[in-house]
Design a protein around this motif. Structure first.
Motif, mmCIF file in Angstrom:
data_model
loop_
_atom_site.group_PDB
_atom_site.id
_atom_site.type_symbol
_atom_site.label_atom_id
_atom_site.label_comp_id
_atom_site.label_asym_id
_atom_site.label_seq_id
_atom_site.Cartn_x
_atom_site.Cartn_y
_atom_site.Cartn_z
ATOM 1 N N THR A 105 0.832 -1.198 0.000
ATOM 2 C CA THR A 105 0.000 0.000 0.000
ATOM 3 C C THR A 105 0.864 1.245 0.000
ATOM 4 O O THR A 105 2.012 1.220 0.437
ATOM 5 N N HIS A 106 0.261 2.283 -0.462
ATOM 6 C CA HIS A 106 0.960 3.549 -0.600
ATOM 7 C C HIS A 106 -0.078 4.637 -0.433
ATOM 8 O O HIS A 106 -1.073 4.661 -1.173
ATOM 9 N N ASN A 107 0.130 5.533 0.573
ATOM 10 C CA ASN A 107 -0.865 6.553 0.872
ATOM 11 C C ASN A 107 -2.261 5.913 0.966
ATOM 12 O O ASN A 107 -3.223 6.405 0.412
ATOM 13 N N ASN A 108 -2.254 4.723 1.640
ATOM 14 C CA ASN A 108 -3.505 4.009 1.890
ATOM 15 C C ASN A 108 -4.209 3.470 0.635
ATOM 16 O O ASN A 108 -5.364 3.107 0.685
ATOM 17 N N THR A 109 -3.492 3.440 -0.452
ATOM 18 C CA THR A 109 -4.055 2.851 -1.676
ATOM 19 C C THR A 109 -3.278 1.566 -1.984
ATOM 20 O O THR A 109 -2.057 1.526 -1.842
ATOM 21 N N VAL A 110 -3.994 0.519 -2.369
ATOM 22 C CA VAL A 110 -3.312 -0.743 -2.682
ATOM 23 C C VAL A 110 -2.652 -0.649 -4.057
ATOM 24 O O VAL A 110 -3.296 -0.335 -5.055
ATOM 25 N N VAL A 111 -1.358 -0.853 -4.064
ATOM 26 C CA VAL A 111 -0.602 -0.825 -5.318
ATOM 27 C C VAL A 111 -0.508 -2.222 -5.921
ATOM 28 O O VAL A 111 -0.541 -2.417 -7.127
ATOM 29 N N TRP A 112 -0.395 -3.202 -5.034
ATOM 30 C CA TRP A 112 -0.232 -4.586 -5.481
ATOM 31 C C TRP A 112 -0.675 -5.513 -4.377
ATOM 32 O O TRP A 112 -0.543 -5.157 -3.192
ATOM 33 N N SER A 113 -1.230 -6.668 -4.720
ATOM 34 C CA SER A 113 -1.520 -7.651 -3.667
ATOM 35 C C SER A 113 -1.515 -9.048 -4.252
ATOM 36 O O SER A 113 -1.635 -9.232 -5.463
ATOM 37 N N THR A 114 -1.319 -10.031 -3.388
ATOM 38 C CA THR A 114 -1.304 -11.417 -3.854
ATOM 39 C C THR A 114 -2.739 -11.906 -3.992
ATOM 40 O O THR A 114 -3.659 -11.349 -3.395
ATOM 41 N N SER A 115 -2.872 -12.955 -4.765
ATOM 42 C CA SER A 115 -4.206 -13.462 -5.043
ATOM 43 C C SER A 115 -4.264 -14.930 -4.679
ATOM 44 O O SER A 115 -3.933 -15.766 -5.494
ATOM 45 N N SER A 116 -4.586 -15.230 -3.456
ATOM 46 C CA SER A 116 -4.738 -16.654 -3.155
ATOM 47 C C SER A 116 -6.224 -16.955 -3.019
ATOM 48 O O SER A 116 -7.013 -16.101 -2.611
ATOM 49 N N LEU A 117 -6.560 -18.156 -3.392
ATOM 50 C CA LEU A 117 -7.967 -18.524 -3.397
ATOM 51 C C LEU A 117 -8.435 -18.915 -2.009
ATOM 52 O O LEU A 117 -9.511 -18.561 -1.579
#
Ligand SMILES: *[C@@H]1O[C@H](CO)[C@@H](O)[C@H](O)[C@H]1NC(C)=O
Ligand SMILES: *[C@@H]1O[C@H](CO)[C@@H](O)[C@H](O)[C@H]1NC(C)=O
Ligand SMILES: *[C@@H]1O[C@H](CO)[C@@H](O)[C@H](O)[C@H]1NC(C)=O
Ligand SMILES: *[C@@H]1O[C@H](CO)[C@@H](O)[C@H](O)[C@H]1NC(C)=O
Ligand SMILES: *[C@@H]1O[C@H](CO)[C@@H](O)[C@H](O)[C@H]1NC(C)=O
Ligand SMILES: *[C@@H]1O[C@H](CO)[C@@H](O)[C@H](O)[C@H]1NC(C)=O
Ligand SMILES: *[C@@H]1O[C@H](CO)[C@@H](O)[C@H](O)[C@H]1NC(C)=O
Ligand SMILES: *[C@@H]1O[C@H](CO)[C@@H](O)[C@H](O)[C@H]1NC(C)=O
Length: 816
Positions: A105-117
């Motif tokens: 996250t950056h300035n409370n915005t998600v820039v990237w995240s993992t995707s697990s089911l």
């Protein structure tokens, strides 16, 4: 927390709880739930090989989360999380949510995240020593069952243990994507992965266009791969089953570092190995390796040969679709069958040494054999080719190609490629009449082959028994007292870029020779004894032992050797000017050698040979003296090379006997070729031939002279008798020669090729005769090994024609 969990699934994610997050210390290898990694902090894999953190590539306003090699100065990035989405503010955070998602996250915005089911109960993220960032559930029974792993989402780099291919259960393609440029890790459109054709294979892709393929896995290796070598760096495998299809390699030695990178700028896929000595990545191998590696460089139903020009030719039984374009060298139009298929009565022709065609339109049946495969292919009129899916052992499984055959490569060496059976109409196959004859021939061949086989098995058995008794330790012991530097196989593979075809500088009877460059910059020539060649351990050790003891400026210097498994390598000083034959038998290059230079070369060879025969502590018979075994350094000083067949004698012994006649036709003395007797005088005979070739610029093979077909010796003798020896001079020396010197050389050479060894001079006399005006005996009729000379024009070389370089070393067993 439960509330946050449900929120996670909606985009953009908003982070509410940053104040609860505990920052972690830099010396751990994991991030646990509710911990986070801030700018400037890193985590390190347990043994310190890899590091995860934030980095930028020159512009601090573009930062990325990634993994790099920790222990090397260049800190090369192997993985990037947010390649296309850089962070411009150092207040970014990586944290592990209780759901088991890693979120950047950056300035409370998600820039990237993992995707697990799956959701985790007690998640933890670990950076493993393989360079894999994984999320596990600490409560799960199977700790290898990751909720997510970075190896499933590679960047441009493949490291040891990574799988490139498909996870079929998850419908997930795992492939490499090149960076857009060296300072922009945004995934470009240059990718490398597996395409799920019925017979799946790996492709380097440019956008959605195929760029390069190495051919499908054939049970042993990739169809278009290099011959299986005992590579010192990594083991590799290709796995194909219902759940996954992938390629994987693992390092043989954990203290090595290697990586495979796809590069958009260079448009290639290269493997590098880290060198501790130079503290840099050594270039190990690359694809595409030659022009034929570029996908579709030739048209349909053509094949590409990297070693000949033009590279593209029609397959057997096919003709150019557009002859005009074809002749103007546009060969991408493709080829069509010369005669239409009959469908029912068609047959198949086997073609060898191929990278099999593109597998897009294939059908695979692993359960049937080659014969059933043929029957099945024959039944379908659009089936154009077939072969085994697994060529290992006796071969098994069936793959068939439909429609046009595309992107086939023909390898120059028989160690590479595989067999493909292509469909042809009856008219293109042998006629019935031919078939009957060939059946009879087959029977005869079979009987002969059986007998030969029994003999061969007997000899191989004898040799194996001899070879096996020399275990590895004993080889090393044998080499110990010789004081030859032993090279590491890795050093040599890196020096020669893994025996890259481009670095091949010659092909001897016993294997190819490669040019290489050691890490210090010294150039070397590496002779790689082919495991299929006749040169066994005995010859190898002979050569090493012999040449290590020899020190003379007219003998090529051995720098060292290397034995590892089946790999046997000899490392020599590199000779800039290559071999003598490439000069004297070449129309253009022969002009570069005027008479004074040739005479200098002749005297150098004589001195080298004299040293072998008389002056060294041992008496050495070379047994394979010929123009291609004379190398020239930068000052055109000759150096005798290739001691694989040499024999050494102590004391006064000057001759020997063998039932294994080896050498080169055209250079062999009659008593050696016929009876296997060799002596210093059989070397003198070969020298005589060589001398004549240097003077005349022709090979000792069939030549046409006034409607007679003679070899060079016969021709020289005829002209000598007619007192016409001047006619023998090579036209390139006519202006520069000293006639008396050349005539003296011809005279000496005729004395050297006398029928009986006792009539030939020793090298001591040769040097005296060449160096003074002394009187010489008249030669008698020379004894030239009678070659069966066919009266067909094409075998009979016109004297002024440049001869091709098709020398053949032979090994034959003569009955005792
Ligand atoms: C980074 O961003 C700051 C603030 O926007 C700007 O002043 C600076 O020039 C930028 N640096 C680079 C290298 O672009
Ligand atoms: C920083 O990046 C954000 C998006 O991640 C963007 O909205 C913002 O304008 C950028 N600021 C600067 C100074 O570049
Ligand atoms: C990053 O962004 C935060 C929040 O917008 C701001 O308070 C901080 O000053 C910024 N830092 C830099 C180095 O630009
Ligand atoms: C941070 O986010 C707030 C609101 O979400 C926005 O007003 C501000 O401009 C952002 N700051 C930066 C540096 O992106
Ligand atoms: C796999 O995913 C692709 C899109 O990435 C989709 O088109 C295809 O139908 C999927 N296949 C299966 C078997 O789910
Ligand atoms: C790609 O190769 C070029 C040279 O051909 C090199 O300059 C560049 O750094 C490479 N790019 C990457 C991402 O390694
Ligand atoms: C691995 O490499 C190291 C350093 O090159 C070497 O010392 C070690 O003997 C090698 N180990 C094996 C099993 O080859
Ligand atoms: C190929 O055949 C060999 C020998 O029959 C066998 O050992 C091997 O497992 C086979 N490979 C595959 C991929 O089926």
């Amino acid at each position: 927390m439960k509330f946050i969990l449900t929120m996670m699934s909606s985009i953009p994610y908003i982070l509410f709880v940053s104040s609860l997050v505990v920052s972690i210390a830099a010396d751990t290898s994991s991030i646990s739930q509710s911990q986070s990694l801030s700018f400037g902090k890193t985590i390190v894999s347990p043994s310190g090989t890899f590091e995860l953190g934030f980095f930028h590539l020159g512009n601090p306003n573009k930062s990325y989360l990634g993994i790099w090699f920790k222990n090397i100065p260049s800190r090369d990035i192997v993985w990037v999380a947010n390649g296309g989405n850089p962070i411009n503010n150092s207040s970014a955070l990586l944290s592990l949510k209780s759901s088991g998602h890693l979120v950047l996250t950056h300035n409370n915005t998600v820039v990237w995240s993992t995707s697990s089911l799956k959701e985790a109960i007690n998640p933890v993220a670990n950076l493993l020593d393989s360079g894999n960032l994984v999320i596990r559930d600490e409560n799960a029974a199977n700790q290898e069952a990751y909720l997510w792993q970075s190896f499933d989402y590679p960047s441009d780099t493949m490291v040891s243990g990574m799988k490139i291919g498909w996870d079929l259960k998850r419908n997930l393609s795992i492939h490499l994507s090149a960076w857009k440029s060296a300072d922009d890790p945004t995934p470009g459109d240059f990718t490398w992965g597996i395409i799920l054709h019925p017979y799946p294979e790996m492709y380097l892709m440019k956008g959605n266009k195929k760029y390069q393929r190495v051919g499908p896995w054939n049970g042993l290796q990739f169809s278009g791969g290099r011959p299986k070598i005992n590579n010192p760096v990594y083991l590799y495998k290709f796995v194909s089953n219902k759940e996954e299809i992938y390629y994987e390699w693992t390092l043989k030695n954990a203290s090595l570092l290697s990586k495979l990178v796809v590069n958009q700028t260079a448009q290639d896929r290269s493997r590098y190995v880290w060198s501790e000595t130079t503290k840099s990545w050594g270039f190990y191998s690359t694809r595409p390796e030659d022009p034929c590696d570029h996908y579709g460089i030739c048209g349909a139903n053509e094949y590409c040969s990297p070693s000949v020009l033009p590279m593209c030719e029609c397959l057997k039984g096919y003709k150019p679709e557009s002859p005009e374009k074809w002749n103007s060298m546009d060969r991408t139009q493709g080829c069509v069958l010369k005669h239409p298929l009959s469908c029912k009565d068609d047959g198949f022709a086997p073609l060898d040494r191929l990278k099999v065609p593109d597998t897009k339109r294939t059908y695979v049946d692993e359960s049937i054999d080659l014969e059933q495969c043929k029957t099945k292919c024959l039944k379908d009129c659009s089936c154009m080719a077939y072969t085994n899916t697994n060529i290992s052992g006796a071969g098994s499984g069936c793959v068939m190609w439909f429609g046009e055959l595309f992107d086939i490569k023909l390898f120059p060496d028989r160690e590479s490629g595989q067999r493909l059976y292509i469909r042809l109409p009856p008219s293109e196959l042998e006629s019935n009449w031919h078939k009957k004859i060939s059946k009879i021939v087959n029977i005869i061949t079979f009987v002969a082959a059986t007998l030969g086989g029994i003999l061969a098995i007997f000899f191989i058995y004898r040799r194996n028994v001899a070879d096996k008794s020399k275990t590895k330790e004993s080889i090393e012991r044998q080499l110990e007292d010789v004081d030859v530097p032993l090279f590491n196989l890795l050093t040599i593979t890196i020096a020669t870029n893994n025996f890259l075809l481009k670095n091949k500088i010659g092909q001897g009877g016993f294997g190819p020779v490669y040019k290489g460059k050691l890490e210090g910059g010294q150039e070397i020539a590496v002779k790689r004894l082919s495991s299929r060649s006749g040169q066994g351990l005995t010859e190898f050790i002979t050569e090493v032992k012999l040449i290590a003891k020899l020190q003379h400026r007219n003998l090529v210097k051995l720098l060292g050797c290397c034995i590892k498994g089946k790999e046997k390598l000899l490392v020599y000083e590199y000779m800039v000017n290559g071999s003598l034959d490439s000069f004297i038998f070449d129309k253009i290059k022969s002009k570069l050698l005027d008479w004074p230079q040739r005479f200098h070369i002749i005297l150098g060879i004589v001195r080298g040979l004299l040293y072998l025969h008389q002056d060294s502590r041992l008496r050495i018979i070379h047994r394979d003296l010929k123009a291609s075994n004379i190398l020239l350094d930068e000052k055109l000083n000759p150096k005798i090379s290739d001691f694989g067949l040499a024999r050494a004698f102590g004391g006064d012994q000057t001759e020997g006997n063998t039932d294994r006649v080896v050498g080169t036709y055209g250079y062999m003395a009659p008593e050696y070729a016929v009876d296997g007797q060799f002596s210093i005088k059989s070397d003198v005979f070969s020298f005589g031939i060589l001398l004549l070739e240097i003077v005349c610029g022709n090979k000792n093979k069939a030549l046409c002279h006034e409607n007679q077909t003679l070899n060079l010796v016969g021709h020289a003798w005829t002209l000598w008798k007619e007192q016409n020896a001047l006619q023998l001079f090579d036209s390139s020396i006519k202006d520069s020669c000293v006639i008396s010197e050349v005539l003296r050389c011809i005279h000496v050479s005729l004395l050297c090729v006398q029928q009986y060894p006792e009539d030939r001079p020793t090298m001591t006399s040769v040097i005296q005769m060449l160096g003074s005006e002394m009187d010489m005996v008249e030669p008698k009729e020379p004894g030239f090994f009678p070659r069966r000379i066919l009266k067909e024009g094409n075998l009979c070389t016109n004297l002024n024609q440049v001869t091709s370089n098709d020398e053949l070393s032979i090994t034959s067993l003569s009955g005792r």
